[in-house]
Design a protein around this motif. Structure first.
Motif, mmCIF file in Angstrom:
data_model
loop_
_atom_site.group_PDB
_atom_site.id
_atom_site.type_symbol
_atom_site.label_atom_id
_atom_site.label_comp_id
_atom_site.label_asym_id
_atom_site.label_seq_id
_atom_site.Cartn_x
_atom_site.Cartn_y
_atom_site.Cartn_z
ATOM 1 N N GLY A 45 0.816 -1.218 0.000
ATOM 2 C CA GLY A 45 0.000 0.000 0.000
ATOM 3 C C GLY A 45 0.844 1.260 0.000
ATOM 4 O O GLY A 45 0.508 2.252 -0.656
ATOM 5 N N ILE A 46 1.946 1.237 0.732
ATOM 6 C CA ILE A 46 2.839 2.398 0.747
ATOM 7 C C ILE A 46 3.485 2.586 -0.619
ATOM 8 O O ILE A 46 3.639 3.718 -1.101
ATOM 9 N N GLY A 47 3.842 1.492 -1.284
ATOM 10 C CA GLY A 47 4.380 1.591 -2.638
ATOM 11 C C GLY A 47 3.365 2.167 -3.611
ATOM 12 O O GLY A 47 3.699 3.007 -4.456
ATOM 13 N N THR A 51 3.506 5.864 -5.678
ATOM 14 C CA THR A 51 3.220 6.019 -7.106
ATOM 15 C C THR A 51 2.074 6.995 -7.327
ATOM 16 O O THR A 51 2.117 7.818 -8.251
ATOM 17 N N ALA A 52 1.052 6.922 -6.484
ATOM 18 C CA ALA A 52 -0.081 7.849 -6.607
ATOM 19 C C ALA A 52 0.367 9.291 -6.397
ATOM 20 O O ALA A 52 -0.086 10.199 -7.110
ATOM 21 N N LEU A 53 1.261 9.513 -5.451
ATOM 22 C CA LEU A 53 1.781 10.868 -5.239
ATOM 23 C C LEU A 53 2.592 11.343 -6.444
ATOM 24 O O LEU A 53 2.478 12.500 -6.852
ATOM 25 N N LEU A 54 3.397 10.448 -7.018
ATOM 26 C CA LEU A 54 4.178 10.809 -8.200
ATOM 27 C C LEU A 54 3.266 11.215 -9.352
ATOM 28 O O LEU A 54 3.469 12.257 -9.981
ATOM 29 N N PHE A 55 2.240 10.413 -9.612
ATOM 30 C CA PHE A 55 1.375 10.735 -10.743
ATOM 31 C C PHE A 55 0.370 11.839 -10.419
ATOM 32 O O PHE A 55 -0.177 12.454 -11.328
ATOM 33 N N GLY A 78 8.988 6.059 -0.424
ATOM 34 C CA GLY A 78 8.041 5.031 0.005
ATOM 35 C C GLY A 78 8.721 3.955 0.828
ATOM 36 O O GLY A 78 8.178 3.475 1.836
ATOM 37 N N ALA A 79 9.924 3.565 0.438
ATOM 38 C CA ALA A 79 10.676 2.563 1.193
ATOM 39 C C ALA A 79 11.033 3.092 2.580
ATOM 40 O O ALA A 79 10.958 2.347 3.570
ATOM 41 N N LEU A 93 11.835 -2.884 1.116
ATOM 42 C CA LEU A 93 12.151 -3.300 -0.249
ATOM 43 C C LEU A 93 10.887 -3.660 -1.022
ATOM 44 O O LEU A 93 10.770 -3.362 -2.212
ATOM 45 N N HIS A 94 9.919 -4.274 -0.341
ATOM 46 C CA HIS A 94 8.642 -4.585 -0.994
ATOM 47 C C HIS A 94 7.921 -3.306 -1.409
ATOM 48 O O HIS A 94 7.325 -3.246 -2.493
ATOM 49 N N ALA A 95 7.951 -2.298 -0.558
ATOM 50 C CA ALA A 95 7.301 -1.028 -0.902
ATOM 51 C C ALA A 95 7.961 -0.401 -2.125
ATOM 52 O O ALA A 95 7.274 0.065 -3.047
#
Length: 174
Positions: A45-47, A51-55, A78-79, A93-95
């Motif tokens: 979810g954090i990842g 991405t949502a913040l970037l776009f 995010g990480a 790392l998953h994020a």
């Protein structure tokens, strides 16, 4: 990832012979990390949020960046947030891996099928191309293949870390 691979190969069948095996290996790395690594929903979810913040920023200030630097910064942020929340480096790392995977897919979709304002000027306005927009749509997703490769490397690190954790947790028999 599988959908992204299929769409990329359908959109440019001339690159399918060269890119197909590479995308297949990256897909296997991502699948291994998600299935073997068993990420927490919070990390994924954090990842997605990174991405949502970037776009969200791209929607306010188009076009999609022509390099992956900003995407790497948002994935690293995010990480860091995932590490701060979960206190587990593997979840961080998953994020990051989730963020780069979704960022590459969203960037590719926007520059290939989105409005003209989201397509960066990669070939320059002074070129002799018959259709500069089409050339830009072809060239713009190329840096994001590198972003996918970074994510695949993160996936390999995740699987290796999980493997070390499993081996270390085994009881020693005498």
């Amino acid at each position: 990832m599988a959908t992204l691979v299929v769409l990329m190969l359908v959109a440019s069948p001339d690159k399918a012979a060269a890119g197909g095996p590479v995308f297949g290996v990256m897909l296997a790395a991502y699948l291994a990390a998600y299935l073997y690594g068993r990420p927490r929903l919070a990390a994924v979810g954090i990842g997605v949020a990174a991405t949502a913040l970037l776009f969200g920023l791209v929607a306010i200030v188009p076009p999609v960046p022509g390099s992956i630097a900003l995407a790497v910064v948002f994935a690293a942020a995010g990480a860091a947030v995932a590490l701060w929340i979960t206190r587990e480096p593997v979840m961080a790392l998953h994020a990051a891996m989730s963020s780069v995977l979704l960022t590459a897919a969203a960037a590719w979709a926007l520059v290939s099928y989105g409005p003209e304002r989201f397509v960066p000027d990669m070939v320059g306005s002074g070129t002799a191309a018959a259709n500069p927009l089409l050339e830009n749509r072809i060239e713009a997703p190329d840096p994001y293949v590198g972003l996918l490769a970074i994510g695949a490397l993160l996936a390999i690190v995740i699987v290796a870390a999980q493997r070390v954790r499993v081996v270390a947790a085994r009881p020693v028999s005498t």
